[in-house]
Design a protein around this motif. Structure first.
Motif, mmCIF file in Angstrom:
data_model
loop_
_atom_site.group_PDB
_atom_site.id
_atom_site.type_symbol
_atom_site.label_atom_id
_atom_site.label_comp_id
_atom_site.label_asym_id
_atom_site.label_seq_id
_atom_site.Cartn_x
_atom_site.Cartn_y
_atom_site.Cartn_z
ATOM 1 N N LEU A 1 -5.072 6.321 -0.580
ATOM 2 C CA LEU A 1 -4.345 5.053 -0.537
ATOM 3 C C LEU A 1 -4.417 4.344 -1.882
ATOM 4 O O LEU A 1 -5.486 4.206 -2.463
ATOM 5 N N PRO B 1 -9.605 3.074 -0.881
ATOM 6 C CA PRO B 1 -8.368 2.610 -1.516
ATOM 7 C C PRO B 1 -8.563 2.326 -2.995
ATOM 8 O O PRO B 1 -9.606 1.835 -3.425
ATOM 9 N N TYR C 1 -7.143 0.092 -6.078
ATOM 10 C CA TYR C 1 -6.445 -1.183 -6.196
ATOM 11 C C TYR C 1 -5.908 -1.388 -7.608
ATOM 12 O O TYR C 1 -6.493 -0.943 -8.598
ATOM 13 N N VAL D 1 -3.085 0.632 -3.681
ATOM 14 C CA VAL D 1 -2.654 -0.726 -3.325
ATOM 15 C C VAL D 1 -2.275 -1.460 -4.603
ATOM 16 O O VAL D 1 -3.064 -1.513 -5.554
ATOM 17 N N TRP E 1 -7.104 -2.794 4.093
ATOM 18 C CA TRP E 1 -6.774 -1.452 3.616
ATOM 19 C C TRP E 1 -7.880 -0.448 3.950
ATOM 20 O O TRP E 1 -7.583 0.730 4.202
ATOM 21 N N GLY F 1 0.820 -1.202 0.000
ATOM 22 C CA GLY F 1 0.000 0.000 0.000
ATOM 23 C C GLY F 1 0.855 1.253 0.000
ATOM 24 O O GLY F 1 1.987 1.258 0.488
#
Length: 756
Positions: free
Chosen positions: A440, A475, A477, A442, A415, A358
């Motif tokens: 964030l 988050p 991804y 990831v 996360w 992350g």
């Protein structure tokens, strides 16, 4: 023996220590190196080394309990008494025993005093330092055995002077060799026993000890061959120290540098013991002046060897510790003390619970640093890392940025929990709670190679920045098969690098697109030159780079001002090359980026360039986008007002994309408003775009500004714009962008033709 705090060894009481250490002293008493000595006709069998003396001094240096030290001396005295009774006194007590008791009592006090003078025993964590060697050499190797030898001379009270001289001589060398062989190697080996072998680049290959051992064996064999060749000459049959000291020095040096402390000290002690045994043959000639000085010389060489090896070991230990410390410091950020990217790469060498990484981006941390300082930044970053410490391992990347590795666990919403922890955390700054908004990204990865980790960090970081750009508080991804994002950013980085190289190599090509008046106010030839300068860059292969390739990367790299200055320099060079076209240049428009508006250094450079302009100031028009102008209103107002005061015109480009900020446009000096082409293209359909253009014309009229419509590509659009009252137009209907050099050359040629 004692541990590092000077307390008894764990699990052993004082009496057990006395029995253990005292028993070792008794055992060492039974390990003699025999030789026959003749002093003034007194023949005696003696031992060249008293190993127990070295052990007693080591015990006094390591053990803080005086009772344990005294108990060791008592047991050693008991062993000496038994030997004296049954080997020399026929089992009958004599005055020699009384002298021995007094002698051992004095030795006890003298040993403890010497240990104290040398700075022992010591508290926990205090190791041996290089400065200790000098004190040990002066006290342990010289003063300590000399005083004991003088004590041995006192046997003259109960025996003949010849025996007293012989005893003093024996005791000096026996005690000196005993201390050299046992004391300091044992002290260092015990004090440093928990340390691993010092890291050294010398002799890492397994062949080194083989080569050194083979070299030493060859040296010994060669010495024996020399003695056999001179069989008729009076030479000792066994090799002596001088024959192989250099080979031995190399072997010992390797042991000091490569072995753990306990084994390095053991090898040193055993080597010295072996050397003492080998010089025993020459010790029998000590009753002569030459023999005495030879033995003294050998003792000096052994002591030098001892101190040199110990100094080498201590120096290597300190160097290794310093290197370890520096290595540890490189694994942490200097401001926050948190692990950094280098530590992350090292962590990847160990198994990971999840192959995900992350990238946490905290918004507004730059403002936090600017307002409160680095101390507050470090406090905030550490507080954030502690907040998520039970969920992830945090590695500090930069201001407000962390790379995160999951801790063991199978939380599917890991996360999301990290985001929630950070988002709801309040950080106390000077008594006021603040919150830092987290974003964030990831990314998954496969493998632990440095390049794999770097790509994962890069991919996750771009996801985090994209999340901030879109205001996304969940988050973002990516997975291991998603390589498009990586390729896009890699291409952007390549384009930015190539664009910078083109700028600094002055590989700049200027194009020109004309701007026409809808109502011509002049007739005749040549037509007054009015239009916008467009920039192109040439890459290393000679291909032209379009603005779509280099504008965004250059602005992302903060090089917008550098681009604008390069365009100005290239423009003025072209104008100076075609002076005949200058009188016909009515208005040349040059774009300025938002970064130029906010740069003080750009303003200074721009004023310097304008001072040497080949065109009058009223023939220059500077275009700034509406977004850049309203984002940097204060800085833009100052610069644009100065340019306008010089006589330049000011245009607002892409007008209409920031219509919510009309009120702020009142603060800007505006001469020209360029209506964004996205509205102009469909204006003839009389829909919403028509209304936007109509409103833009009204705003321009209120500001007293001239209007210019971009992207005019057909006559219907021109007709509609004329009816709306637009003053000027620009687009492919009037001409595609062409190299400025060609346009200037044509204008100069037309001017020359009109004069004929």
């Amino acid at each position: 023996m004692a541990d590092h705090a000077g307390q008894p060894v764990r699990g052993l009481g004082g009496s057990m220590q006395v029995l253990l250490l005292g028993g070792m002293c008794l055992l060492l008493q039974q390990i003699p190196i025999r030789y026959r000595i003749d002093f003034f006709g007194e023949l005696a069998d003696a031992s060249l080394i008293h190993l127990h003396t070295g052990l007693l001094l080591a015990v006094a240096m390591l053990v803080r309990d005086a009772r344990v030290v005294a108990g060791c001396f008592v047991l050693t005295f008991a062993g000496w008494t038994l030997r004296q009774l049954y080997l020399f006194d026929d089992g009958q007590p004599s005055w020699t025993l009384a002298w021995g008791a007094a002698s051992y009592l004095f030795q006890y006090g003298w040993t403890r005093l010497c240990a104290r003078w040398m700075g022992w025993p010591r508290m926990a964590g205090t190791g041996v330092q290089r400065g200790d060697l000098m004190r040990f050499a002066a006290i342990g190797l010289l003063l300590y055995p000399i005083v004991i030898a003088l004590l041995g001379f006192s046997i003259a009270l109960v025996n003949t002077p010849a025996v007293a001289v012989s005893a003093a001589f024996q005791m000096f060398f026996a005690k000196q060799f005993g201390v050299a062989v046992v004391t300091l190697p044992l002290v260092i080996g015990w004090q440093e026993r928990t340390l691993p072998a010092a890291r050294s680049t010398i002799g890492r290959h397994w062949m080194w000890p083989v080569v050194l051992g083979l070299g030493l064996a060859i040296s010994l064999w060669a010495a024996m061959q020399v003695r056999q060749s001179f069989g008729g000459v009076s030479l000792p049959s066994a090799p002596v120290l001088m024959d192989y000291r250099f080979a031995l020095l190399l072997v010992l040096a390797w042991c000091m540098l490569r072995l753990p402390p306990r084994w390095a000290m053991l090898s040193l002690s055993l080597t010295l013991l072996l050397l003492v045994g080998m010089v025993a043959g020459t010790a029998e000639y000590a009753n002569t002046p030459v023999g005495f000085f030879n033995l003294l010389h050998i003792a000096a060489e052994m002591n030098i060897l001892l101190l040199a090896m110990l100094y080498l070991w201590l120096t290597n230990r300190d160097r290794s510790a310093l290197a370890e410390q520096l290595s540890e410091e490189t694994l942490r950020d200097q401001v926050t003390g948190l692990p950094n990217l280098k530590a992350l790469r090292g962590r990847m060498e160990r198994p990971l619970p999840r192959t995900e990484l992350g990238y946490l981006l905290l918004d507004q941390t730059d403002t936090l640093v600017a307002g409160f300082g680095l101390d507050t930044q470090a406090q905030a970053m550490n507080a954030t890392a502690r907040r998520v410490d039970d969920l992830v391992e945090a590695y500090y990347v930069g201001t407000g940025q962390f790379a995160l590795l999951p801790r063991p666990g199978r939380d599917a919403d890991l996360w999301e929990r990290v985001m929630a922890r950070v988002e709801h955390a309040e950080i106390d700054v000077d008594g006021e709670p603040i919150r830092l908004l987290p974003y964030l990204g990831v990314a998954a990865f496969n493998g632990a190679h440095a390049s794999v980790i770097d790509r994962a960090v890069l991919a996750a970081s771009h996801l985090a920045f994209e999340a901030r750009q879109h205001g996304e508080l969940r988050p973002r991804y990516s997975d291991i098969g998603d390589t498009q994002l990586w390729r896009t950013h890699r291409r952007q980085l390549h384009d930015a690098t190539e664009a910078l190289a083109s700028l600094r190599s002055e590989r700049v090509v200027l194009y020109f697109q004309p701007i026409r008046d809808l109502v011509e106010d002049m007739q005749g030839e040549p037509r007054p030159l009015a239009g916008e300068v467009l920039c192109r860059l040439i890459d290393e292969r000679g291909d032209i780079m379009s603005p779509a390739r280099f504008m965004a990367p250059l602005e992302a790299a903060g090089r917008g001002a550098e681009l604008d200055l390069a365009v100005m320099r290239a423009l003025f060079r072209l104008l100076r090359k075609t002076p005949a076209a200058l009188p016909h240049c009515r208005e040349i428009a040059i774009n300025l980026t938002g970064q130029s508006l906010a740069s003080m250094s750009f303003q200074v450079e721009l004023r310097t360039l304008l001072a040497g302009s080949p065109l009058p100031m009223h023939a220059l028009c500077f275009e700034v986008t509406e977004t850049a102008a309203i984002s940097n209103t204060a800085a833009a107002s100052h610069l644009l007002a100065d340019l306008r005061a010089l006589g330049c015109h000011i245009a607002i480009d892409d007008f209409g994309t920031g219509m919510q900020s009309f009120a702020r446009l009142r603060e800007l000096p505006v001469d020209v408003i360029k209506i964004d082409g996205s509205f102009v293209r469909n204006v003839a359909q009389l829909g919403k775009d028509y209304a936007v253009v109509q409103a833009s014309v009204a705003v321009a009229k209120a500001f007293g500004a001239v209007t210019v419509a971009e992207f005019v590509e057909d006559e219907d659009t021109e007709y509609c714009l004329r009816r709306l009252g637009v003053h000027r137009v620009q687009g492919y209907l009037y001409g595609a962008p062409r190299p400025l050099a060609d346009v200037l050359a044509e204008t100069a040629a037309e001017a020359a033709a009109s004069r004929e």
